[in-house]
Design a protein around this motif. Sequence first.
Motif, short mmCIF file in Angstrom:
data_model
loop_
_atom_site.label_atom_id
_atom_site.label_comp_id
_atom_site.label_asym_id
_atom_site.label_seq_id
_atom_site.Cartn_x
_atom_site.Cartn_y
_atom_site.Cartn_z
N VAL A 215 1.50 5.09 -4.18
CA VAL A 215 2.47 4.70 -3.15
C VAL A 215 2.76 5.90 -2.25
O VAL A 215 2.80 5.77 -1.02
CB VAL A 215 3.76 4.14 -3.77
CG1 VAL A 215 4.87 4.01 -2.72
CG2 VAL A 215 3.50 2.79 -4.42
N GLY A 216 2.94 7.07 -2.83
CA GLY A 216 3.19 8.27 -2.04
C GLY A 216 2.04 8.59 -1.11
O GLY A 216 2.25 8.87 0.08
N ALA A 217 0.83 8.54 -1.62
CA ALA A 217 -0.34 8.83 -0.78
C ALA A 217 -0.48 7.79 0.32
O ALA A 217 -0.72 8.12 1.48
CB ALA A 217 -1.60 8.90 -1.63
N ALA B 218 -8.33 -2.63 -12.42
CA ALA B 218 -7.58 -3.79 -11.91
C ALA B 218 -6.16 -3.40 -11.52
O ALA B 218 -5.60 -3.94 -10.55
CB ALA B 218 -7.56 -4.91 -12.95
N GLN B 219 -5.58 -2.45 -12.25
CA GLN B 219 -4.22 -1.99 -11.93
C GLN B 219 -4.22 -1.17 -10.64
O GLN B 219 -3.33 -1.30 -9.80
CB GLN B 219 -3.62 -1.20 -13.09
CG GLN B 219 -3.39 -2.03 -14.33
CD GLN B 219 -2.51 -3.23 -14.04
OE1 GLN B 219 -1.34 -3.08 -13.69
NE2 GLN B 219 -3.06 -4.43 -14.17
N ILE B 220 -5.22 -0.33 -10.48
CA ILE B 220 -5.34 0.46 -9.25
C ILE B 220 -5.49 -0.48 -8.06
O ILE B 220 -4.81 -0.32 -7.04
CB ILE B 220 -6.53 1.44 -9.36
CG1 ILE B 220 -6.30 2.44 -10.49
CG2 ILE B 220 -6.75 2.16 -8.03
CD1 ILE B 220 -7.54 3.26 -10.86
N GLU B 221 -6.38 -1.45 -8.19
CA GLU B 221 -6.61 -2.41 -7.10
C GLU B 221 -5.34 -3.20 -6.79
O GLU B 221 -5.04 -3.45 -5.61
CB GLU B 221 -7.75 -3.35 -7.46
CG GLU B 221 -9.10 -2.68 -7.45
CD GLU B 221 -10.24 -3.64 -7.75
OE1 GLU B 221 -10.13 -4.84 -7.41
OE2 GLU B 221 -11.24 -3.18 -8.32
N ALA B 222 -4.59 -3.59 -7.80
CA ALA B 222 -3.36 -4.34 -7.58
C ALA B 222 -2.36 -3.52 -6.76
O ALA B 222 -1.69 -4.05 -5.87
CB ALA B 222 -2.75 -4.77 -8.91
N ARG C 28 -1.01 -4.30 -3.09
CA ARG C 28 0.43 -4.61 -3.17
C ARG C 28 0.65 -5.94 -3.88
O ARG C 28 1.57 -6.69 -3.58
CB ARG C 28 1.07 -4.61 -1.78
CG ARG C 28 0.86 -3.35 -0.99
CD ARG C 28 1.50 -3.37 0.37
NE ARG C 28 2.92 -3.68 0.27
CZ ARG C 28 3.87 -2.84 -0.14
NH1 ARG C 28 3.56 -1.63 -0.46
NH2 ARG C 28 5.12 -3.23 -0.21
N ASP C 29 -0.17 -6.25 -4.86
CA ASP C 29 -0.11 -7.51 -5.58
C ASP C 29 0.62 -7.30 -6.91
O ASP C 29 0.01 -7.09 -7.95
CB ASP C 29 -1.53 -8.02 -5.82
CG ASP C 29 -1.56 -9.38 -6.51
OD1 ASP C 29 -0.49 -9.93 -6.83
OD2 ASP C 29 -2.68 -9.87 -6.73
N VAL C 30 1.94 -7.37 -6.85
CA VAL C 30 2.76 -7.10 -8.03
C VAL C 30 2.47 -8.10 -9.14
O VAL C 30 2.51 -7.76 -10.33
CB VAL C 30 4.27 -7.09 -7.66
CG1 VAL C 30 5.14 -6.87 -8.89
CG2 VAL C 30 4.54 -6.00 -6.63
N PRO D 76 -15.36 -1.60 -2.67
CA PRO D 76 -14.36 -1.39 -1.63
C PRO D 76 -13.15 -2.28 -1.88
O PRO D 76 -13.29 -3.41 -2.34
CB PRO D 76 -15.08 -1.76 -0.33
CG PRO D 76 -16.24 -2.59 -0.75
CD PRO D 76 -16.57 -2.25 -2.16
N VAL D 77 -11.97 -1.77 -1.57
CA VAL D 77 -10.73 -2.53 -1.73
C VAL D 77 -9.98 -2.47 -0.42
O VAL D 77 -9.76 -1.39 0.14
CB VAL D 77 -9.85 -1.94 -2.86
CG1 VAL D 77 -8.53 -2.70 -2.98
CG2 VAL D 77 -10.59 -1.95 -4.19
N ALA D 78 -9.57 -3.62 0.06
CA ALA D 78 -8.77 -3.68 1.29
C ALA D 78 -7.34 -3.28 0.95
O ALA D 78 -6.66 -3.96 0.18
CB ALA D 78 -8.81 -5.09 1.88
N VAL D 79 -6.91 -2.17 1.50
CA VAL D 79 -5.55 -1.67 1.28
C VAL D 79 -4.59 -2.48 2.14
O VAL D 79 -4.83 -2.68 3.33
CB VAL D 79 -5.45 -0.17 1.62
CG1 VAL D 79 -4.03 0.32 1.54
CG2 VAL D 79 -6.36 0.65 0.70
N VAL D 80 -3.52 -2.94 1.52
CA VAL D 80 -2.50 -3.69 2.24
C VAL D 80 -1.34 -2.74 2.50
O VAL D 80 -0.77 -2.18 1.55
CB VAL D 80 -2.03 -4.93 1.44
CG1 VAL D 80 -0.88 -5.63 2.16
CG2 VAL D 80 -3.18 -5.87 1.20
N ARG D 81 -1.02 -2.54 3.76
CA ARG D 81 0.10 -1.67 4.14
C ARG D 81 1.38 -2.46 4.15
O ARG D 81 1.39 -3.66 4.43
CB ARG D 81 -0.14 -1.08 5.55
CG ARG D 81 -1.42 -0.33 5.68
CD ARG D 81 -1.28 1.05 5.14
NE ARG D 81 -2.56 1.74 5.23
CZ ARG D 81 -2.82 2.85 4.60
NH1 ARG D 81 -1.92 3.42 3.85
NH2 ARG D 81 -3.99 3.42 4.70
#
Length: 181
Positions: free
Chosen positions: A62-64, A88-92, A96-98, A173-178
Motif C-alpha cells: 500500500v505504501g509503495a 494470490a494474496q499479493i495479487e489481491a 484491491r480485492d479485499v 502480469p497483474v493489473a494494479v487498481v489505484r
Amino acid sequence: MLRLLAEPALAAFSKRYDYDVSYMRAMLAASPKAFLRLYDITKAATHREAAPKAAYYAAKLVGALFEDCGPCTQLVINMAQEAGVDAAQIEAVLRRDVSAMSPETALGFDFAEAIAHRLPDEDDQRKAVRARWGEKGLIDLTFALQVGRLFPMLKAGLGYAKECRQAHVGARPVAVVRRSA
C-alpha cells in the motif's frame, strides 16, 4: 572506502530484485553521509516483530502503491514473494480485492489504506491491529507502510522516478487498481 564496500552490495541488490539503484549510486557519489543515512533507513524497512508476513507486505505494498508507478512496487512484490507470501494474496492487494484476501492480509491492507489516506476509520483500524498483534504489530505495519513510501519519494525527489511498468507476480502480469479519490 565506502564506495568500495557499497558498490558490490548495490550491484547484488539490483540483480537480486531486478531493481534500478541509480538513485542510490548518485547519492553515494554526491553525499556519502546521506547514503549512510539511507542505509540506516533500509534497516528500518525490514523491521517486523509481531505482524505476520502477509499483513506486513500488504501494508508495505500500500505504501509503495501510494507513491509509485511501478519499479518500487515491483521491488516490494519481489521481496514479498521471496519471503514466501502467497502470490494470490499479493495479487489481491494489487487489485484491491479485499474479498480475496486472507483475514491477516485484509487487516494489513485496511490499516495501511486508512492511515495513508487518513480515512475516518483509521482509529478503528489501529484498534483492530492492536487487538490482533499488539503494539509491536502496530509498529510493524506502520514501519512497513511509511518506509514503503519513502523510497519512491526519494527517487522522485532526486529525479530518478521516470519509469512506469506493469506489475508482475512471478511471470504473470497483474493489473494494479489505484484507489479512486
